[in-house]
Design a protein around this motif. Structure first.
Motif, mmCIF file in Angstrom:
data_model
loop_
_atom_site.group_PDB
_atom_site.id
_atom_site.type_symbol
_atom_site.label_atom_id
_atom_site.label_comp_id
_atom_site.label_asym_id
_atom_site.label_seq_id
_atom_site.Cartn_x
_atom_site.Cartn_y
_atom_site.Cartn_z
ATOM 1 N N THR A 50 -24.605 -47.414 37.252
ATOM 2 C CA THR A 50 -23.597 -48.425 36.940
ATOM 3 C C THR A 50 -22.998 -48.153 35.561
ATOM 4 O OG1 THR A 50 -24.749 -50.054 38.281
ATOM 5 C CG2 THR A 50 -23.190 -50.905 36.674
ATOM 6 N N ALA A 52 -22.795 -45.261 34.100
ATOM 7 C CA ALA A 52 -21.955 -44.067 34.221
ATOM 8 C C ALA A 52 -20.598 -44.409 34.828
ATOM 9 C CB ALA A 52 -22.668 -43.008 35.055
ATOM 10 N N ARG A 53 -20.584 -45.271 35.859
ATOM 11 C CA ARG A 53 -19.305 -45.675 36.459
ATOM 12 C C ARG A 53 -18.451 -46.438 35.458
ATOM 13 N NH1 ARG A 53 -22.695 -46.384 40.688
ATOM 14 N NH2 ARG A 53 -22.962 -48.611 40.360
ATOM 15 N N GLU A 55 -18.241 -46.000 32.354
ATOM 16 C CA GLU A 55 -17.676 -45.087 31.359
ATOM 17 C C GLU A 55 -16.346 -44.498 31.823
ATOM 18 O OE1 GLU A 55 -20.822 -42.300 30.644
ATOM 19 O OE2 GLU A 55 -21.949 -43.718 29.398
ATOM 20 N N ASN A 56 -16.073 -44.554 33.120
ATOM 21 C CA ASN A 56 -14.803 -44.095 33.662
ATOM 22 C C ASN A 56 -13.750 -45.173 33.383
ATOM 23 O OD1 ASN A 56 -12.655 -44.099 35.749
ATOM 24 N ND2 ASN A 56 -13.720 -42.272 36.458
ATOM 25 N N VAL A 57 -12.704 -44.811 32.662
ATOM 26 C CA VAL A 57 -11.694 -45.796 32.235
ATOM 27 C C VAL A 57 -11.063 -46.522 33.429
ATOM 28 C CG1 VAL A 57 -9.494 -46.104 31.035
ATOM 29 C CG2 VAL A 57 -11.208 -44.559 30.095
ATOM 30 N N GLY A 58 -10.758 -45.798 34.492
ATOM 31 C CA GLY A 58 -10.156 -46.421 35.671
ATOM 32 C C GLY A 58 -11.077 -47.446 36.305
ATOM 33 N N TYR A 59 -12.345 -47.097 36.443
ATOM 34 C CA TYR A 59 -13.324 -48.022 37.017
ATOM 35 C C TYR A 59 -13.499 -49.232 36.099
ATOM 36 C CZ TYR A 59 -17.519 -49.678 39.383
ATOM 37 O OH TYR A 59 -18.430 -50.435 40.076
ATOM 38 N N PHE A 60 -13.616 -48.965 34.802
ATOM 39 C CA PHE A 60 -13.772 -50.038 33.812
ATOM 40 C C PHE A 60 -12.609 -51.027 33.906
ATOM 41 C CE2 PHE A 60 -12.686 -51.797 29.666
ATOM 42 C CZ PHE A 60 -13.870 -52.390 29.294
ATOM 43 N N THR A 62 -10.529 -51.495 36.351
ATOM 44 C CA THR A 62 -10.549 -52.171 37.652
ATOM 45 C C THR A 62 -11.528 -53.336 37.640
ATOM 46 O OG1 THR A 62 -9.943 -50.119 38.766
ATOM 47 C CG2 THR A 62 -10.918 -51.852 40.127
ATOM 48 N N ALA A 118 -20.241 -49.626 29.097
ATOM 49 C CA ALA A 118 -19.462 -48.378 28.983
ATOM 50 C C ALA A 118 -19.794 -47.627 27.703
ATOM 51 C CB ALA A 118 -17.971 -48.704 29.045
ATOM 52 N N TRP A 120 -18.885 -48.649 24.653
ATOM 53 C CA TRP A 120 -17.723 -48.718 23.769
ATOM 54 C C TRP A 120 -17.884 -49.780 22.670
ATOM 55 C CZ3 TRP A 120 -13.909 -48.768 28.413
ATOM 56 C CH2 TRP A 120 -13.914 -47.505 29.024
#
Length: 121
Positions: A50, A52-53, A55-60, A62, A118, A120
């Motif tokens: 979760t 790792a997902r 950390e993906n900007v698009g997933y974040f 969304t 994430a 951040w």
């Protein structure tokens, strides 16, 4: 025949946003269901995955938009249901204030959790 009353004025901003968020929620929920039940099976879901997902900007983005849309859609629906039941005057203002504060707190907390997951923060 009884007259049907709805606080959602067709063509109004609340009416439009309720429909837009509903459509967005259906699409994102389908994406979420597909990703977490067909791509990654439920038994394989772990916190690290979760993270790792997220950390993906698009997933974040969304997921944060899903949080905002879900919060608005739910709270706006509850508020308008209460208005339809006869809520008015001072009670209406107090309920609106409480729901807005609760919504902002939920969105702030959810966004904080998402940014922390994430990495951040």
């Amino acid at each position: 025949m009884a007259e049907r009353y709805s606080s959602f004025a067709p063509g109004g901003t609340a009416w439009l946003l309720q429909r837009i968020t509903a459509a967005f929620l259906v699409v994102v929920l389908a994406f979420h269901f597909f990703l977490l039940h067909f791509v990654n099976h439920a038994a394989e879901i772990e916190f690290a995955g979760t993270q790792a997902r997220m950390e993906n900007v698009g997933y974040f983005l969304t997921m944060v938009l899903f949080l905002i849309a879900g919060t608005f859609h739910g709270v706006n629906g509850v508020y308008n249901a209460l208005i339809n039941q006869g809520l008015d005057g001072t009670q209406k203002k107090v309920v609106l204030a409480v729901l807005v504060i609760a919504s902002l707190a939920l969105i702030a907390q959810g966004t904080y959790v998402a940014t922390t997951m994430a990495g951040w923060t």
